[in-house]
Design an enzyme around this catalytic site. Structure first.
Site, PDB file in Angstrom:
ATOM      1  CG  ASP A  10     -10.125  -0.222   4.926  1.00  0.00           C
ATOM      2  OD1 ASP A  10      -9.928  -0.700   3.801  1.00  0.00           O
ATOM      3  OD2 ASP A  10      -9.401  -0.449   5.911  1.00  0.00           O
ATOM      4  CE  LYS A  60      -3.831  -2.285   2.228  1.00  0.00           C
ATOM      5  NZ  LYS A  60      -4.319  -2.843   3.480  1.00  0.00           N
ATOM      6  CD  GLN A  65      -3.640  -4.686   6.470  1.00  0.00           C
ATOM      7  OE1 GLN A  65      -3.657  -3.652   5.814  1.00  0.00           O
ATOM      8  NE2 GLN A  65      -4.058  -5.843   5.998  1.00  0.00           N
TER       9      GLN A  65
END
Ligand code: GUN
Length: 298
Positions: A121, A54, A98
């Site tokens: 997200d 990422k 994460q």
């Protein structure tokens, strides 16, 4: 029939390039780069790989990347404190924590702490709620990537029968919502579904997100179906090999004999997730900085 291979890797590369172009014009307009902060707690090797890729993808798309690596023993207060700081930091447009988190941390509490306007997200209940009532917000990256591939391949999905296998908050539920918004007729199937095979067999569109290697075979599929395989499963290594093969939830070889189009694993849905994450961050940056971005431009 031999199915067409849906090249997610190429589609994702195109999206990343477009995001990179928007990043340049954003920087000129806002006087700063768009920024994504990724928070990693613990040492999970797979998570470390994701976080690294990422970060690299951000830099390649002319965006700033901020990485916060915290130890396995990070306390709830410490982690919430890091999120509070990122929420208040104007250089940060998107925040991603994460998952999975170590067991002593409550994922729902942590996600709820992220500002919904930086929740790239799309996991915050506010964004899940916005999606379910048709308001604009952030949509989880993997299902949005699947929708982009479907729209590119099929155009209008109105009236098509779609079956989503799997009901997770991250993929199955938002996927079903997006298909419904596109006027498909949607079934969410799962581990308790009776006669799963015949449910899947009526679908024009199958989205498999269950995490069971090669579960969907050719006798599960209608002739001419479009198959999106979200699964990434590693088979046990063959003799003399260190690592097992990566496969999806669909038996690619078998399904190719029946389907009209199918995403491979790897190289299908996987690369879309990071590309959409960059896209969501770019949208967040424009909103947060008050720079106009045409609806549907990205
Ligand atoms: N872990 C595996 N996939 C994801 C993802 O898309 N977002 C986050 N935050 N964690 C993940």
């Amino acid at each position: 029939m031999t199915a067409e291979r849906i090249d997610g890797k190429a589609f994702a590369a195109g999206l990343r390039e477009r995001v990179g172009e928007f990043a340049v014009s954003f920087e000129q307009a806002a006087g700063r780069k768009a920024g994504l902060a990724v928070v990693l707690v613990g040492e999970d090797p797979a998570s470390q790989v994701y976080v690294r890729s990422k970060g690299k993808a951000c830099l390649a798309a002319n965006m700033a990347s901020f990485e916060h690596k915290l130890g396995d023993d990070t306390s709830r207060e410490e982690l919430l404190g890091v999120i509070d700081k990122l929420n208040a930091d104007d250089a940060v447009d998107g925040i991603l924590v994460q998952l999975p988190l170590p067991d002593h941390l409550d994922e729902q509490e942590v996600i709820a702490r992220i500002s919904p306007d930086k929740d790239v997200d799309g996991f915050h209940v506010i964004n899940a709620g916005r999606l379910s009532v048709g308001q604009s917000g952030f949509v989880p990256c993997t299902p949005l990537g699947c929708m982009m591939l479907l729209a590119d391949r099929l155009g209008d999905l109105s009236g098509l029968e779609a079956v989503v296998i799997g009901r997770s908050n991250i993929v199955g539920k938002p996927m079903a919502q997006l298909l419904l918004d596109a006027n498909a007729t949607v079934t969410i199937a799962h581990s308790r579904t009776k006669d799963l095979k015949s449910v899947v067999k009526r679908a024009d569109i199958v989205v498999a997100a269950v995490g069971r290697p090669e579960m969907v075979g050719k006798d599960w599929l209608k002739d001419g179906a479009t198959v999106i395989d979200v699964g990434i499963n590693r088979l046990p290594p063959e003799e003399g090999k260190e690592k097992g093969k990566l496969v999806g939830d669909v038996d690619y070889g078998e399904a190719s004999e029946v389907a009209a189009a199918i995403t491979p694993v790897p190289g299908g849905v996987g690369p879309m997730t990071i590309a959409v994450l960059l896209r969501n961050t770019m949208v967040a940056a424009h909103r947060n900085a008050g720079v106009a971005l045409e609806e549907g431009a990205l």
